[in-house]
Every structure is written in structure tokens, then in C-alpha cells.
Motif scaffolding. Structure first.
Motif, PDB file in Angstrom:
ATOM      1  N   LYS A  45     -44.218 -14.548   5.587  1.00 56.32           N
ATOM      2  CA  LYS A  45     -43.034 -13.687   5.516  1.00 56.32           C
ATOM      3  C   LYS A  45     -43.405 -12.302   4.982  1.00 56.32           C
ATOM      4  O   LYS A  45     -42.934 -11.281   5.472  1.00 56.32           O
ATOM      5  CB  LYS A  45     -41.971 -14.335   4.631  1.00 56.32           C
ATOM      6  N   MET A  46     -44.263 -12.259   3.962  1.00 55.50           N
ATOM      7  CA  MET A  46     -44.704 -10.976   3.401  1.00 55.50           C
ATOM      8  C   MET A  46     -45.379 -10.120   4.464  1.00 55.50           C
ATOM      9  O   MET A  46     -45.117  -8.921   4.566  1.00 55.50           O
ATOM     10  CB  MET A  46     -45.678 -11.211   2.234  1.00 55.50           C
ATOM     11  N   LEU A  47     -46.245 -10.742   5.257  1.00 51.84           N
ATOM     12  CA  LEU A  47     -46.944 -10.001   6.301  1.00 51.84           C
ATOM     13  C   LEU A  47     -45.951  -9.475   7.337  1.00 51.84           C
ATOM     14  O   LEU A  47     -46.036  -8.322   7.757  1.00 51.84           O
ATOM     15  CB  LEU A  47     -48.005 -10.879   6.970  1.00 51.84           C
ATOM     16  N   GLN A  48     -44.997 -10.320   7.733  1.00 52.05           N
ATOM     17  CA  GLN A  48     -43.987  -9.897   8.703  1.00 52.05           C
ATOM     18  C   GLN A  48     -43.181  -8.710   8.183  1.00 52.05           C
ATOM     19  O   GLN A  48     -42.770  -7.846   8.947  1.00 52.05           O
ATOM     20  CB  GLN A  48     -43.050 -11.069   9.037  1.00 52.05           C
ATOM     21  N   GLU A  49     -42.958  -8.671   6.878  1.00 54.88           N
ATOM     22  CA  GLU A  49     -42.165  -7.596   6.265  1.00 54.88           C
ATOM     23  C   GLU A  49     -43.040  -6.432   5.802  1.00 54.88           C
ATOM     24  O   GLU A  49     -42.536  -5.499   5.174  1.00 54.88           O
ATOM     25  CB  GLU A  49     -41.368  -8.164   5.089  1.00 54.88           C
ATOM     26  N   ASP A  50     -44.342  -6.493   6.086  1.00 56.06           N
ATOM     27  CA  ASP A  50     -45.303  -5.480   5.672  1.00 56.06           C
ATOM     28  C   ASP A  50     -45.240  -5.250   4.151  1.00 56.06           C
ATOM     29  O   ASP A  50     -45.291  -4.136   3.656  1.00 56.06           O
ATOM     30  CB  ASP A  50     -45.080  -4.158   6.427  1.00 56.06           C
ATOM     31  N   ASN A  51     -45.128  -6.351   3.429  1.00 51.77           N
ATOM     32  CA  ASN A  51     -45.075  -6.336   1.970  1.00 51.77           C
ATOM     33  C   ASN A  51     -46.334  -7.045   1.467  1.00 51.77           C
ATOM     34  O   ASN A  51     -46.544  -8.214   1.752  1.00 51.77           O
ATOM     35  CB  ASN A  51     -43.821  -7.064   1.486  1.00 51.77           C
ATOM     36  N   HIS A  52     -47.154  -6.344   0.725  1.00 50.00           N
ATOM     37  CA  HIS A  52     -48.429  -6.922   0.289  1.00 50.00           C
ATOM     38  C   HIS A  52     -48.556  -6.943  -1.233  1.00 50.00           C
ATOM     39  O   HIS A  52     -49.659  -6.922  -1.770  1.00 50.00           O
ATOM     40  CB  HIS A  52     -49.588  -6.137   0.923  1.00 50.00           C
ATOM     41  N   LYS A  53     -47.438  -6.995  -1.932  1.00 51.63           N
ATOM     42  CA  LYS A  53     -47.425  -6.972  -3.389  1.00 51.63           C
ATOM     43  C   LYS A  53     -47.539  -8.395  -3.953  1.00 51.63           C
ATOM     44  O   LYS A  53     -46.545  -9.112  -4.071  1.00 51.63           O
ATOM     45  CB  LYS A  53     -46.158  -6.293  -3.886  1.00 51.63           C
ATOM     46  N   LEU A  54     -48.764  -8.780  -4.306  1.00 52.37           N
ATOM     47  CA  LEU A  54     -48.995 -10.126  -4.829  1.00 52.37           C
ATOM     48  C   LEU A  54     -48.252 -10.347  -6.143  1.00 52.37           C
ATOM     49  O   LEU A  54     -47.747 -11.439  -6.387  1.00 52.37           O
ATOM     50  CB  LEU A  54     -50.491 -10.369  -5.033  1.00 52.37           C
ATOM     51  N   GLY A  55     -48.185  -9.333  -6.972  1.00 53.82           N
ATOM     52  CA  GLY A  55     -47.489  -9.460  -8.247  1.00 53.82           C
ATOM     53  C   GLY A  55     -46.031  -9.837  -8.077  1.00 53.82           C
ATOM     54  O   GLY A  55     -45.501 -10.694  -8.795  1.00 53.82           O
ATOM     55  N   PHE A  56     -45.380  -9.213  -7.116  1.00 55.71           N
ATOM     56  CA  PHE A  56     -43.973  -9.523  -6.844  1.00 55.71           C
ATOM     57  C   PHE A  56     -43.830 -10.973  -6.394  1.00 55.71           C
ATOM     58  O   PHE A  56     -42.951 -11.701  -6.869  1.00 55.71           O
ATOM     59  CB  PHE A  56     -43.423  -8.573  -5.774  1.00 55.71           C
ATOM     60  N   LEU A  57     -44.704 -11.416  -5.494  1.00 56.07           N
ATOM     61  CA  LEU A  57     -44.670 -12.806  -5.021  1.00 56.07           C
ATOM     62  C   LEU A  57     -44.854 -13.764  -6.193  1.00 56.07           C
ATOM     63  O   LEU A  57     -44.091 -14.728  -6.341  1.00 56.07           O
ATOM     64  CB  LEU A  57     -45.768 -13.045  -3.974  1.00 56.07           C
ATOM     65  N   LEU A  58     -45.841 -13.510  -7.023  1.00 55.90           N
ATOM     66  CA  LEU A  58     -46.146 -14.425  -8.122  1.00 55.90           C
ATOM     67  C   LEU A  58     -45.035 -14.484  -9.151  1.00 55.90           C
ATOM     68  O   LEU A  58     -44.706 -15.552  -9.673  1.00 55.90           O
ATOM     69  CB  LEU A  58     -47.468 -14.027  -8.773  1.00 55.90           C
ATOM     70  N   LYS A  59     -44.424 -13.345  -9.443  1.00 62.37           N
ATOM     71  CA  LYS A  59     -43.344 -13.322 -10.427  1.00 62.37           C
ATOM     72  C   LYS A  59     -42.080 -13.995  -9.900  1.00 62.37           C
ATOM     73  O   LYS A  59     -41.232 -14.413 -10.686  1.00 62.37           O
ATOM     74  CB  LYS A  59     -43.047 -11.885 -10.854  1.00 62.37           C
ATOM     75  N   ASN A  60     -41.958 -14.099  -8.579  1.00 55.65           N
ATOM     76  CA  ASN A  60     -40.782 -14.720  -7.978  1.00 55.65           C
ATOM     77  C   ASN A  60     -41.074 -16.107  -7.420  1.00 55.65           C
ATOM     78  O   ASN A  60     -40.318 -16.621  -6.599  1.00 55.65           O
ATOM     79  CB  ASN A  60     -40.214 -13.802  -6.887  1.00 55.65           C
ATOM     80  N   SER A  61     -42.170 -16.696  -7.872  1.00 56.30           N
ATOM     81  CA  SER A  61     -42.558 -18.052  -7.482  1.00 56.30           C
ATOM     82  C   SER A  61     -42.738 -18.875  -8.749  1.00 56.30           C
ATOM     83  O   SER A  61     -42.650 -18.356  -9.856  1.00 56.30           O
ATOM     84  CB  SER A  61     -43.874 -18.023  -6.693  1.00 56.30           C
ATOM     85  N   ASN A  62     -43.016 -20.149  -8.579  1.00 61.46           N
ATOM     86  CA  ASN A  62     -43.265 -21.019  -9.716  1.00 61.46           C
ATOM     87  C   ASN A  62     -44.732 -20.840 -10.136  1.00 61.46           C
ATOM     88  O   ASN A  62     -45.606 -21.622  -9.755  1.00 61.46           O
ATOM     89  CB  ASN A  62     -42.962 -22.473  -9.359  1.00 61.46           C
ATOM     90  N   THR A  63     -44.974 -19.774 -10.876  1.00 58.74           N
ATOM     91  CA  THR A  63     -46.324 -19.396 -11.278  1.00 58.74           C
ATOM     92  C   THR A  63     -46.488 -19.549 -12.772  1.00 58.74           C
ATOM     93  O   THR A  63     -45.625 -19.123 -13.545  1.00 58.74           O
ATOM     94  CB  THR A  63     -46.606 -17.927 -10.896  1.00 58.74           C
ATOM     95  N   LYS A  64     -47.604 -20.126 -13.163  1.00 57.60           N
ATOM     96  CA  LYS A  64     -47.974 -20.182 -14.580  1.00 57.60           C
ATOM     97  C   LYS A  64     -49.017 -19.104 -14.812  1.00 57.60           C
ATOM     98  O   LYS A  64     -50.023 -19.034 -14.105  1.00 57.60           O
ATOM     99  CB  LYS A  64     -48.527 -21.545 -14.959  1.00 57.60           C
ATOM    100  N   PHE A  65     -48.772 -18.242 -15.780  1.00 58.87           N
ATOM    101  CA  PHE A  65     -49.713 -17.192 -16.136  1.00 58.87           C
ATOM    102  C   PHE A  65     -50.477 -17.632 -17.382  1.00 58.87           C
ATOM    103  O   PHE A  65     -49.873 -18.003 -18.387  1.00 58.87           O
ATOM    104  CB  PHE A  65     -48.978 -15.872 -16.378  1.00 58.87           C
ATOM    105  N   VAL A  66     -51.794 -17.611 -17.279  1.00 58.82           N
ATOM    106  CA  VAL A  66     -52.656 -18.069 -18.365  1.00 58.82           C
ATOM    107  C   VAL A  66     -53.299 -16.845 -19.011  1.00 58.82           C
ATOM    108  O   VAL A  66     -54.085 -16.136 -18.368  1.00 58.82           O
ATOM    109  CB  VAL A  66     -53.728 -19.051 -17.837  1.00 58.82           C
ATOM    110  N   HIS A  67     -52.942 -16.606 -20.257  1.00 59.16           N
ATOM    111  CA  HIS A  67     -53.373 -15.386 -20.937  1.00 59.16           C
ATOM    112  C   HIS A  67     -54.818 -15.458 -21.415  1.00 59.16           C
ATOM    113  O   HIS A  67     -55.271 -16.480 -21.914  1.00 59.16           O
ATOM    114  CB  HIS A  67     -52.451 -15.087 -22.117  1.00 59.16           C
TER     115      HIS A  67
END
Length: 190
Positions: free
Chosen positions: A145-167
Motif C-alpha cells: 500500500k505504501m508503494l502504491q501511495e508513493d509513501n516511503h516513510k518507515l517511521g510512520f509505518l512503524l509508529k502506526n503498527s504493532n511495533t516494539k521499540f527496544v532502546h
């Protein structure tokens, strides 16, 4: 040995470097890619190189070519090609230009990862490190979907997904070799 596959992302345009950083000499090896491949093969059962064309490399390696990218130089197209090529439900992603991400950092991500997550990604005080982490197949359609929308912002995808950030407290481990100054700094550190 770590069971999930590791994918080295080496298909970028390297515009800030002025030449293909994947092919720069590093750490006693002919190329940064070879340096990454040799050290990661000691940790992972299978290591792949994600790239636009394997023809630029003179390495005996497993490749995932991102040949359908239509000239787009973004990790998004690489992720789509990887999910199409691999059977596994998850893989560890690392950018070719992050040579100081160590076994300890990788181990912490693997420990914190779980099947319920979409991704498990490194984070420092400087921010998230989207090209250092574990990605699950549950994100495959999101990348399309990101490619179809020409959106390549991984940070946006990760923040809006079930992502665990390990500090991680160690920013130096995530030094990216994006320009000649950072490359020179890395050569001094190695």
C-alpha cells in the motif's frame, strides 16, 4: 546460530555519499557489503543481500533482487521483494551502512520480539532506527500500500503498527555512513 534470516539492505542510491557506499572498502574487506556479510554470517544461518542488481557485487552470497522497483530507491521496494522471496514469517533487517550494530544489539531485539508484533525495532536517544530490526509478514500488505501511495516513510509505518521499540544507550552503534565525513569517522572507529 540465529534461525530467522538476516537481510542486508544494499540497494540504496547513495546520493549523499556521491558513490555507491555498498562498494566502499571497509574493515579490511574490499567492500562494506562484504564486511557486513562476513560478520553477519557468523551469527545467522542465512544472510541475504537485498539490492537492485547482484551484478555489482563479486560475492558468493544469497541475493534478493529488487528488480521491479521502477527506479524507486527506497527500502519499501526492498521489503516487498523480500516478503515475496522468503517463506519465513519474519526476518532481521540491517542497512549495509550500519557496520557497528553488534551481536548484543541483535540479541536484545530477538529477545524482545514476539509473534504478536508487526516489528521489533532498535531505538536510541536520537530516534528510531528503522533499518535495524525484525519485520514480520503481517506488514507485507502495508508495504504494498505504501508503494502504491508513493509513501516511503518507515517511521510512520512503524509508529502506526504493532511495533516494539527496544532502546539502546549507544548511539555510536547506529552510526550510518551516509556521507564522506561519516565514512571517514567510521574508518577511524573500525
Amino acid at each position: 546460530m540465529i534461525d530467522i534470516p538476516c537481510v542486508i539492505f544494499a540497494g540504496g542510491k547513495s546520493s549523499r555519499m556521491g558513490k555507491d557506499k555498498a562498494l566502499l572498502p571497509f574493515g579490511g574487506f574490499d567492500t562494506l557489503t562484504e564486511f557486513q556479510l562476513q560478520r553477519l554470517q557468523k551469527l545467522f544461518k542465512t544472510v541475504y543481500i537485498s539490492c537492485k542488481s547482484k551484478e555489482k557485487f563479486n560475492l558468493d552470497a544469497h541475493y534478493i533482487e529488487d528488480i521491479a522497483s521502477g527506479g524507486v530507491y527506497a527500502p519499501t521496494t526492498g521489503f516487498i521483494a523480500i516478503f515475496d522471496a522468503l517463506k519465513e514469517d519474519a526476518f532481521f533487517a540491517l542497512s549495509v551502512d550500519a557496520p557497528f550494530v553488534d551481536e548484543d544489539t541483535i540479541s536484545k531485539l530477538l529477545i524482545e520480539d514476539s509473534k504478536e508484533l508487526d516489528a521489533c525495532i532498535a531505538q536510541t536517544d536520537s530516534g528510531i532506527q528503522p533499518m535495524c530490526g525484525i519485520y514480520h509478514r503481517s506488514l507485507q500488505n502495508s508495504f504494498v500500500k505504501m508503494l502504491q501511495e508513493d509513501n516511503h516513510k518507515l517511521g510512520f509505518l512503524l509508529k502506526n503498527s504493532n511495533t516494539k521499540f527496544v532502546h539502546s544507550q549507544e548511539d555510536k552503534k547506529f552510526l550510518n555512513l551516509n556521507n564522506p565525513q561519516e565514512y571517514e569517522e567510521a574508518l577511524q572507529l573500525i
